[in-house]
Design a protein around this motif. Structure first.
Motif, PDB file in Angstrom:
ATOM      1  N   PHE A 124      14.659  38.139 -65.470  1.00 21.43           N
ATOM      2  CA  PHE A 124      15.787  38.974 -65.052  1.00 21.43           C
ATOM      3  C   PHE A 124      16.964  38.821 -66.010  1.00 21.43           C
ATOM      4  O   PHE A 124      17.517  39.817 -66.503  1.00 21.43           O
ATOM      5  N   TRP A 125      17.368  37.593 -66.315  1.00 25.12           N
ATOM      6  CA  TRP A 125      18.533  37.390 -67.171  1.00 25.12           C
ATOM      7  C   TRP A 125      18.234  37.706 -68.630  1.00 25.12           C
ATOM      8  O   TRP A 125      19.132  38.168 -69.357  1.00 25.12           O
ATOM      9  N   LEU A 126      17.002  37.505 -69.073  1.00 24.14           N
ATOM     10  CA  LEU A 126      16.642  37.939 -70.425  1.00 24.14           C
ATOM     11  C   LEU A 126      16.756  39.451 -70.546  1.00 24.14           C
ATOM     12  O   LEU A 126      17.137  39.969 -71.607  1.00 24.14           O
ATOM     13  N   GLY A 127      16.420  40.164 -69.475  1.00 22.71           N
ATOM     14  CA  GLY A 127      16.549  41.620 -69.504  1.00 22.71           C
ATOM     15  C   GLY A 127      17.989  42.050 -69.719  1.00 22.71           C
ATOM     16  O   GLY A 127      18.271  42.960 -70.516  1.00 22.71           O
ATOM     17  N   TRP A 128      18.920  41.394 -69.013  1.00 29.84           N
ATOM     18  CA  TRP A 128      20.334  41.711 -69.225  1.00 29.84           C
ATOM     19  C   TRP A 128      20.774  41.353 -70.650  1.00 29.84           C
ATOM     20  O   TRP A 128      21.512  42.117 -71.290  1.00 29.84           O
ATOM     21  N   LEU A 129      20.332  40.211 -71.144  1.00 34.33           N
ATOM     22  CA  LEU A 129      20.725  39.782 -72.482  1.00 34.33           C
ATOM     23  C   LEU A 129      20.193  40.734 -73.547  1.00 34.33           C
ATOM     24  O   LEU A 129      20.923  41.141 -74.462  1.00 34.33           O
ATOM     25  N   ALA A 130      18.921  41.119 -73.415  1.00 38.47           N
ATOM     26  CA  ALA A 130      18.329  42.026 -74.391  1.00 38.47           C
ATOM     27  C   ALA A 130      18.977  43.404 -74.332  1.00 38.47           C
ATOM     28  O   ALA A 130      19.265  44.015 -75.377  1.00 38.47           O
ATOM     29  N   THR A 131      19.235  43.900 -73.127  1.00 41.01           N
ATOM     30  CA  THR A 131      19.838  45.229 -72.993  1.00 41.01           C
ATOM     31  C   THR A 131      21.276  45.234 -73.500  1.00 41.01           C
ATOM     32  O   THR A 131      21.709  46.172 -74.187  1.00 41.01           O
ATOM     33  N   GLY A 132      22.028  44.189 -73.169  1.00 39.73           N
ATOM     34  CA  GLY A 132      23.392  44.096 -73.697  1.00 39.73           C
ATOM     35  C   GLY A 132      23.396  44.016 -75.215  1.00 39.73           C
ATOM     36  O   GLY A 132      24.200  44.683 -75.882  1.00 39.73           O
ATOM     37  N   LEU A 180      21.131  45.196 -77.190  1.00 40.87           N
ATOM     38  CA  LEU A 180      20.730  46.506 -77.703  1.00 40.87           C
ATOM     39  C   LEU A 180      21.910  47.464 -77.732  1.00 40.87           C
ATOM     40  O   LEU A 180      22.125  48.182 -78.731  1.00 40.87           O
ATOM     41  N   LEU A 181      22.697  47.501 -76.663  1.00 40.30           N
ATOM     42  CA  LEU A 181      23.834  48.417 -76.614  1.00 40.30           C
ATOM     43  C   LEU A 181      24.891  48.062 -77.668  1.00 40.30           C
ATOM     44  O   LEU A 181      25.471  48.951 -78.300  1.00 40.30           O
ATOM     45  N   ALA A 221      14.167  53.788 -75.827  1.00 41.81           N
ATOM     46  CA  ALA A 221      13.771  54.480 -74.597  1.00 41.81           C
ATOM     47  C   ALA A 221      12.838  53.609 -73.768  1.00 41.81           C
ATOM     48  O   ALA A 221      12.978  53.520 -72.543  1.00 41.81           O
ATOM     49  N   ALA A 222      11.885  52.943 -74.428  1.00 39.09           N
ATOM     50  CA  ALA A 222      10.951  52.085 -73.705  1.00 39.09           C
ATOM     51  C   ALA A 222      11.674  50.901 -73.071  1.00 39.09           C
ATOM     52  O   ALA A 222      11.437  50.554 -71.907  1.00 39.09           O
ATOM     53  N   LEU A 223      12.573  50.268 -73.825  1.00 39.22           N
ATOM     54  CA  LEU A 223      13.269  49.087 -73.305  1.00 39.22           C
ATOM     55  C   LEU A 223      14.217  49.440 -72.163  1.00 39.22           C
ATOM     56  O   LEU A 223      14.302  48.703 -71.174  1.00 39.22           O
ATOM     57  N   LEU A 224      14.931  50.563 -72.276  1.00 44.94           N
ATOM     58  CA  LEU A 224      15.841  50.946 -71.197  1.00 44.94           C
ATOM     59  C   LEU A 224      15.073  51.342 -69.939  1.00 44.94           C
ATOM     60  O   LEU A 224      15.488  51.026 -68.823  1.00 44.94           O
ATOM     61  N   THR A 225      13.930  52.031 -70.112  1.00 47.97           N
ATOM     62  CA  THR A 225      13.091  52.352 -68.961  1.00 47.97           C
ATOM     63  C   THR A 225      12.591  51.080 -68.294  1.00 47.97           C
ATOM     64  O   THR A 225      12.620  50.942 -67.059  1.00 47.97           O
ATOM     65  N   CYS A 226      12.152  50.143 -69.112  1.00 50.90           N
ATOM     66  CA  CYS A 226      11.655  48.874 -68.596  1.00 50.90           C
ATOM     67  C   CYS A 226      12.767  48.111 -67.858  1.00 50.90           C
ATOM     68  O   CYS A 226      12.542  47.550 -66.784  1.00 50.90           O
ATOM     69  N   HIS A 255       7.406  50.270 -65.072  1.00 51.70           N
ATOM     70  CA  HIS A 255       7.999  49.079 -65.675  1.00 51.70           C
ATOM     71  C   HIS A 255       7.003  48.371 -66.596  1.00 51.70           C
ATOM     72  O   HIS A 255       7.309  48.056 -67.746  1.00 51.70           O
ATOM     73  N   VAL A 256       5.822  48.128 -66.081  1.00 54.52           N
ATOM     74  CA  VAL A 256       4.816  47.420 -66.870  1.00 54.52           C
ATOM     75  C   VAL A 256       4.319  48.290 -68.022  1.00 54.52           C
ATOM     76  O   VAL A 256       4.139  47.806 -69.154  1.00 54.52           O
ATOM     77  N   ALA A 257       4.106  49.588 -67.778  1.00 55.29           N
ATOM     78  CA  ALA A 257       3.620  50.471 -68.837  1.00 55.29           C
ATOM     79  C   ALA A 257       4.626  50.576 -69.982  1.00 55.29           C
ATOM     80  O   ALA A 257       4.253  50.520 -71.165  1.00 55.29           O
ATOM     81  N   SER A 258       5.911  50.715 -69.655  1.00 57.98           N
ATOM     82  CA  SER A 258       6.918  50.823 -70.720  1.00 57.98           C
ATOM     83  C   SER A 258       7.079  49.495 -71.451  1.00 57.98           C
ATOM     84  O   SER A 258       7.320  49.464 -72.659  1.00 57.98           O
ATOM     85  N   GLY A 259       6.923  48.369 -70.730  1.00 51.56           N
ATOM     86  CA  GLY A 259       6.998  47.072 -71.395  1.00 51.56           C
ATOM     87  C   GLY A 259       5.856  46.867 -72.367  1.00 51.56           C
ATOM     88  O   GLY A 259       6.056  46.355 -73.482  1.00 51.56           O
TER      89      GLY A 259
END
Length: 375
Positions: A150-158, A160-161, A36-41, A77-81
């Motif tokens: 930005f691209w690390l966010g896509w990599l981490a989220t992908g 995770l899914l 939940a924290a990572l997806l919110t972030c 964004h910062v709080a969830s991160g």
């Protein structure tokens, strides 16, 4: 693949990990919180990226309301991160014995699964690490932060899914309730939740006004600084401490204008209460006064619906030149500000003039304005 029994040494030996908390139910509960924290972030980070660098052809769709929309999304964004940092540590502690399961590789699919987990963990930790240092404005690496983040966010989220999809049977089995009582599990989860709550309430005050009395660990304290407004980039850093005596605002449109500071002060003045909200997560509202950008454009004969380009006096910097879509330029709250809270702008706050607009990142609220061009 056959592995010799003698190879089972150190953490690979049977019974090497004694804690009863290295079990699926604890991992699933922590995974829910961390996910939940990572997806919110991730989602709020996308908002920030789109506002700073709109996709081609979509800039005209960006909203100007609510006026503090970016303040909310970037603060979240910062709080969830930050909340994800202790959650990631607890989650990794719970599952790290799996790194030493026997046999280490049980086939091609198992090897691919372990590789995917390695990518997920590496991308997530690097994303959180670089994001945390960004809140401190410390960049001890050679690569550009914003694009990498930005691209690390896509990599981490992908990652995770994909991980959730692979582990769906285990997650489903342990999602609702524990199948067995594990000593210490409740206390451990309460401790982790307390740690997450503590780091959140002691840092979120930089963007949440009613939490400011508890703002003990955040890198910025709104209310500190000249006139209660923190400053990311000072006039000394930008090389704009001394404004040229012959400073004129150049407004390029159908009928170009060159206006002195006295000329600007003779134009109709307006006020707007708007926040400065920065990518590092801090924000603070102030009462700005100055000339409406729409009024300046009208003086040049520019039609409503004109986008503009704003250039600063500073010699360099990634945001020295800023483009503003038409809906912001037309908005009655968008000002070429000449003062704040009843006082003339200081050098650090953008003297002689700066842009202030609703629902915009702080880096786009250009200071030390020298030129406005109608696009």
């Amino acid at each position: 693949m056959s592995w010799p029994a003698a190879a089972r040494r150190g953490p690979f030996r049977a019974g090497a990990f004694r804690s009863s908390l290295h079990e699926p139910r604890t991992a699933v509960v922590l995974g829910r919180w961390l996910g939940a924290a990572l997806l919110t972030c991730f989602l709020t980070g996308l908002v920030s990226h789109v506002l700073q660098q709109p996709p081609h052809g979509l800039a005209h769709l960006l909203p100007t309301r609510p006026v503090d929309g970016y303040r909310v999304t970037q603060g979240l964004h910062v709080a969830s991160g930050i909340a994800a940092i202790p959650l990631a540590g607890a989650k990794l502690w719970t599952v790290y014995p799996r790194l030493f399961e026997w046999p280490p590789v049980r086939g091609v699919l198992h090897a691919l699964e372990r590789l995917g987990i390695a990518v997920l963990v590496a991308a997530t930790l690097l994303e959180l690490f670089t994001g945390l240092l960004n809140t401190l404005q410390w960049y001890p690496w050679p690569f550009p932060f914003r694009q990498t983040h930005f691209w690390l966010g896509w990599l981490a989220t992908g990652g995770l899914l994909v991980h959730v999809a692979v582990k769906a049977p285990v997650i489903g089995e342990h999602w609702r309730r524990a199948r067995a009582v594990v000593p210490g599990r409740r206390a451990f989860l309460v401790a982790v939740g307390t740690a997450v709550g503590a780091v959140t309430v002691t840092t979120a005050g930089q963007s949440v006004p009613w939490l400011r009395p508890l703002d003990l660990l955040a890198p910025r304290r709104p209310g500190a600084g000249l006139r209660g407004l923190p400053v990311n980039r000072t006039a000394a850093q930008a090389g704009t401490v001394t404004v040229p005596a012959d400073w004129r605002l150049q407004v390029d449109g159908p009928r170009p204008l060159r206006l002195t500071l006295a000329d600007l002060r003779q134009l109709p003045q307006h006020e707007a209460v708007l926040p400065i909200a920065c990518v590092e997560g801090w924000s603070v509202s102030a009462r700005w006064h100055g000339v409406r950008v729409a009024d300046l454009l009208a003086l040049t004969g520019a039609p409503p619906g004109s986008a503009i380009r704003v250039s600063s006096l500073e010699a360099d910097g990634p945001y020295r030149v800023m483009e503003m879509p038409a809906q912001y330029a037309d908005d009655p709250l968008t000002l070429l500000a000449l003062g704040v809270d009843g006082e003339v702008l200081s050098a650090d706050h953008g003297f002689p003039a700066r842009i202030i607009a609703p629902d915009r990142p702080g880096v786009l609220q250009t200071k030390w304005v020298a030129r406005i061009e109608v696009l």
